[in-house]
Design an enzyme around this catalytic site. Sequence first.
Site, PDB file in Angstrom:
ATOM      1  N   CYS A 175     -49.703 -42.549 -54.553  1.00 47.47           N
ATOM      2  CA  CYS A 175     -49.037 -43.853 -54.477  1.00 47.47           C
ATOM      3  C   CYS A 175     -49.655 -44.699 -53.367  1.00 47.47           C
ATOM      4  CB  CYS A 175     -47.547 -43.670 -54.234  1.00 47.47           C
ATOM      5  SG  CYS A 175     -46.802 -42.374 -55.242  1.00 47.47           S
ATOM      6  N   CYS A 198     -42.981 -46.767 -58.169  1.00 45.88           N
ATOM      7  CA  CYS A 198     -42.034 -45.863 -57.536  1.00 45.88           C
ATOM      8  C   CYS A 198     -41.749 -46.283 -56.095  1.00 45.88           C
ATOM      9  CB  CYS A 198     -42.607 -44.454 -57.553  1.00 45.88           C
ATOM     10  SG  CYS A 198     -43.957 -44.261 -56.390  1.00 45.88           S
ATOM     11  N   ASP A 238     -47.755 -47.070 -62.848  1.00 48.05           N
ATOM     12  CA  ASP A 238     -47.346 -48.022 -61.821  1.00 48.05           C
ATOM     13  C   ASP A 238     -48.445 -49.051 -61.554  1.00 48.05           C
ATOM     14  OD1 ASP A 238     -45.079 -46.588 -61.735  1.00 48.05           O
ATOM     15  OD2 ASP A 238     -45.394 -45.669 -59.788  1.00 48.05           O
ATOM     16  N   CYS A 279     -49.129 -42.550 -63.995  1.00 46.41           N
ATOM     17  CA  CYS A 279     -47.694 -42.845 -63.855  1.00 46.41           C
ATOM     18  C   CYS A 279     -47.354 -44.241 -64.379  1.00 46.41           C
ATOM     19  CB  CYS A 279     -47.261 -42.729 -62.404  1.00 46.41           C
ATOM     20  SG  CYS A 279     -48.072 -43.899 -61.322  1.00 46.41           S
TER      21      CYS A 279
HETATM   22 FE1  FES Z   1     -46.946 -43.900 -59.503  1.00 41.84          FE
HETATM   23 FE2  FES Z   1     -45.950 -43.493 -57.148  1.00 41.84          FE
HETATM   24  S1  FES Z   1     -45.510 -42.389 -58.938  1.00 41.84           S
HETATM   25  S2  FES Z   1     -47.484 -44.889 -57.708  1.00 41.84           S
END
Ligand code: FES
Length: 124
Positions: free
Chosen positions: A104, A60, A37, A35
């Site tokens: 996450c 997110c 992140d 993702c």
């Molecule tokens: Fe990447 Fe939540 S979608 S950490």
Amino acid sequence: MALYSEKVMDHFLHPRNLGMLEDANGVGEVGNAQCGDIMKMYLKIEDEVVQDVKFETFGCGSAIASSSMATELIKGKPLEEVEQLTNKAVAEALDGLPDYKMHCSVLAEEAIQAALEDYRKNNQ
Ligand code: FES
């Protein structure tokens, strides 16, 4: 039923311990390749206790809520307890995360472990 618990929403909208810690002696940064992140944890450790903790998360809402809750769970705790913190415990403290958002909370566990590793490396 709402997708996210009230606790998730609260920690997302009002994150605790947000920011950087100037005098941190353990810093860990991790990312999720899928993702994109990124989460960074700053620990201030003294006498084998987490005296202070802050985080910066580019991610997110669940990642922000997980980081926030994780900091609350480890603040003031001895390292032997902090080492045991799992992403499951973080998610449970948030009253759950949707299955597809569990990764996450993994970032929070990994960022804390990376910060502990950094501390140990610098304080042998
Ligand atoms: Fe990447 Fe939540 S979608 S950490």
